[in-house]
Design an enzyme around this catalytic site. Structure first.
Site, PDB file in Angstrom:
ATOM      1  N   ASP A  34     -16.333 123.810  31.099  1.00 55.78           N
ATOM      2  CA  ASP A  34     -15.237 124.645  31.624  1.00 55.78           C
ATOM      3  C   ASP A  34     -13.870 124.247  31.073  1.00 55.78           C
ATOM      4  O   ASP A  34     -12.843 124.779  31.489  1.00 55.78           O
ATOM      5  CB  ASP A  34     -15.213 124.583  33.158  1.00 55.78           C
ATOM      6  CG  ASP A  34     -14.930 123.185  33.675  1.00 55.78           C
ATOM      7  OD1 ASP A  34     -14.773 122.258  32.846  1.00 55.78           O
ATOM      8  OD2 ASP A  34     -14.850 123.005  34.905  1.00 55.78           O
ATOM      9  N   GLU A  36     -12.414 121.224  31.260  1.00 52.68           N
ATOM     10  CA  GLU A  36     -11.802 120.015  31.822  1.00 52.68           C
ATOM     11  C   GLU A  36     -12.165 118.806  30.965  1.00 52.68           C
ATOM     12  O   GLU A  36     -13.179 118.804  30.268  1.00 52.68           O
ATOM     13  CB  GLU A  36     -12.297 119.797  33.260  1.00 52.68           C
ATOM     14  CG  GLU A  36     -11.753 120.835  34.227  1.00 52.68           C
ATOM     15  CD  GLU A  36     -12.170 120.567  35.670  1.00 52.68           C
ATOM     16  OE1 GLU A  36     -12.846 119.537  35.920  1.00 52.68           O
ATOM     17  OE2 GLU A  36     -11.816 121.380  36.535  1.00 52.68           O
ATOM     18  N   HIS A 124      12.440 117.719  17.569  1.00 54.13           N
ATOM     19  CA  HIS A 124      13.297 118.874  17.304  1.00 54.13           C
ATOM     20  C   HIS A 124      14.280 119.066  18.462  1.00 54.13           C
ATOM     21  O   HIS A 124      14.015 119.807  19.403  1.00 54.13           O
ATOM     22  CB  HIS A 124      12.440 120.114  17.117  1.00 54.13           C
ATOM     23  CG  HIS A 124      13.201 121.204  16.448  1.00 54.13           C
ATOM     24  ND1 HIS A 124      13.164 121.409  15.098  1.00 54.13           N
ATOM     25  CD2 HIS A 124      14.061 122.112  16.939  1.00 54.13           C
ATOM     26  CE1 HIS A 124      13.962 122.411  14.791  1.00 54.13           C
ATOM     27  NE2 HIS A 124      14.509 122.857  15.894  1.00 54.13           N
ATOM     28  N   ASP A 166      17.437 125.746   6.836  1.00 51.82           N
ATOM     29  CA  ASP A 166      18.321 126.181   7.927  1.00 51.82           C
ATOM     30  C   ASP A 166      19.283 125.053   8.291  1.00 51.82           C
ATOM     31  O   ASP A 166      19.143 123.925   7.819  1.00 51.82           O
ATOM     32  CB  ASP A 166      17.511 126.642   9.152  1.00 51.82           C
ATOM     33  CG  ASP A 166      16.482 125.614   9.602  1.00 51.82           C
ATOM     34  OD1 ASP A 166      16.728 124.411   9.397  1.00 51.82           O
ATOM     35  OD2 ASP A 166      15.430 126.016  10.137  1.00 51.82           O
ATOM     36  N   LYS A 189      19.524 130.592   8.163  1.00 53.86           N
ATOM     37  CA  LYS A 189      18.329 131.283   8.664  1.00 53.86           C
ATOM     38  C   LYS A 189      18.604 131.885  10.039  1.00 53.86           C
ATOM     39  O   LYS A 189      19.260 131.271  10.865  1.00 53.86           O
ATOM     40  CB  LYS A 189      17.174 130.271   8.775  1.00 53.86           C
ATOM     41  CG  LYS A 189      15.883 130.852   9.325  1.00 53.86           C
ATOM     42  CD  LYS A 189      14.764 129.804   9.331  1.00 53.86           C
ATOM     43  CE  LYS A 189      14.670 129.087  10.646  1.00 53.86           C
ATOM     44  NZ  LYS A 189      13.596 128.107  10.702  1.00 53.86           N
ATOM     45  N   GLY A 221       4.833 128.934   9.002  1.00 56.25           N
ATOM     46  CA  GLY A 221       5.049 128.889   7.557  1.00 56.25           C
ATOM     47  C   GLY A 221       6.043 129.936   7.074  1.00 56.25           C
ATOM     48  O   GLY A 221       6.346 129.991   5.882  1.00 56.25           O
TER      49      GLY A 221
HETATM   50  C1  R5P Z   1      13.270 125.276  13.061  1.00 59.89           C
HETATM   51  O1  R5P Z   1      14.460 125.174  13.169  1.00 59.89           O
HETATM   52  C2  R5P Z   1      12.430 124.240  12.387  1.00 59.89           C
HETATM   53  O2  R5P Z   1      13.198 123.293  11.730  1.00 59.89           O
HETATM   54  C3  R5P Z   1      11.466 124.864  11.427  1.00 59.89           C
HETATM   55  O3  R5P Z   1      12.191 125.443  10.366  1.00 59.89           O
HETATM   56  C4  R5P Z   1      10.641 125.898  12.076  1.00 59.89           C
HETATM   57  O4  R5P Z   1      10.107 125.455  13.277  1.00 59.89           O
HETATM   58  C5  R5P Z   1       9.534 126.338  11.160  1.00 59.89           C
HETATM   59  O5  R5P Z   1       8.829 127.313  11.814  1.00 59.89           O
HETATM   60  P1  R5P Z   1       7.957 128.375  11.044  1.00 59.89           P
HETATM   61  O6  R5P Z   1       7.034 127.623  10.135  1.00 59.89           O
HETATM   62  O7  R5P Z   1       7.226 129.092  12.150  1.00 59.89           O
HETATM   63  O8  R5P Z   1       8.875 129.275  10.318  1.00 59.89           O
END
Ligand code: R5P
Length: 291
Positions: A34, A36, A124, A166, A189, A221
């Protein structure tokens, strides 16, 4: 001191135990039909236990961590250290809409109640600057893999352009660029959904140069793919990627291959075929520092 390892993170735990020159034992884990989990720990525990497991695919793992930590305490452990190179639920640090759970604070509080020390790598963190704002204990330790990545890149490239996809990635890209002496650029980004990102490159000459995208994680990605598309369109000779936490969910790898990423390397924070930059020495030093 004893290191407790889980089957899905055994190799990394073994490397850490070796680097620390301490004994390792496995947690016995059984999954009932199940869903667990049944856990069994060795019964003769020393006072200080290190639990080593990354928290990608976190929901089951968090429950297992709760069971493990509580059982270790019942068996007499006095100090519990969590080594989780990838720490989950750190991204949701505000309620974007009324009623949303602020997972960072909730999961952080849970970890603070279970552990005396938490050691992780490049979590993060958006709007807070220190990990103990999320995990309210003195020993909430956030390490960075930038030196390991720098040492790795030094072996691979005589010269390359480092590209941060980003603004958040600038902290890692700039640190690595400074150590290695390569130029770097940071894109802008905007994320519009789980798999929708738009991006623009800063004014920069990518013509005929190898480009290495540096990011803390790859999940869908899409970030990597978009940065690759733009770098290739701007004339980059080849595009490579170095990722600290290779989550690579669903079709992420196919997606970045299609975009033209020549090769991806990552740390062993998460078990993945691209993981070739080992974190054991960095983590072992952090454990030694808290003793
Ligand atoms: C976001 O600010 C992180 O630094 C990564 O760029 C992000 O989490 C990557 O996510 P994904 O692969 O879904 O674009």
């Amino acid at each position: 001191m004893l290191l407790l390892a889980f089957p899905d993170y055994l190799l990394q735990a073994q490397r850490l135990a070796l680097a620390l020159d301490i004994q390792l034992q496995q947690v016995y884990l059984h999954q009932f039909p199940d869903g667990e989990s049944l856990l069994r720990l060795p019964t003769d525990l020393p006072e200080h236990i290190i639990i080593c497991r990354s928290l990608n695919q976190p929901n089951d793992k968090l429950i297992e961590l709760l069971l493990c930590a509580k059982t270790a305490r019942q068996l007499g452990a006095k100090r519990l250290t969590l080594v989780a190179p990838y720490l989950c639920y750190m991204r949701q640090d505000i309620a974007n809409q009324p009623g949303e759970a602020v997972s960072q604070g909730i999961v952080g509080q849970m970890l603070a109640e279970l552990f005396d020390d938490v050691i992780t790598v490049d979590p993060h963190l958006h709007r807070i600057s220190t990990l103990n704002q999320a995990i309210p204990i003195d020993n909430a330790i956030s390490l960075s893999a930038t030196n390991e990545i720098f040492l790795f890149l030094q072996q691979q490239f005589d010269d390359a352009i480092l590209l941060g996809p980003d603004s958040e990635s600038e902290q890692w890209v700039s640190a690595i660029a400074e150590k290695i002496g390569f130029d770097y650029s940071v894109a802008t980004k905007v994320r519009r959904g789980d798999t929708q990102v738009s991006m623009s490159l800063a004014e920069f000459d990518f013509q005929d140069k190898p480009v290495v995208i540096i990011d803390d994680m790859a999940s869908t990605g899409r970030t990597l793919a978009k940065a690759t598309n733009l770098a290739l369109a701007a004339g980059a000779k080849q595009v490579f990627a170095v990722i600290t936490h290779p989550l690579f969910c669903d079709d992420a790898e196919a997606h970045i291959r299609q975009a033209g990423v020549q090769k991806t390397w990552s740390t062993d924070s998460i078990s993945h075929s691209s993981a070739c930059i080992y974190l054991d020495k960095l983590l072992a030093q952090a454990v030694r520092n808290i003793l």
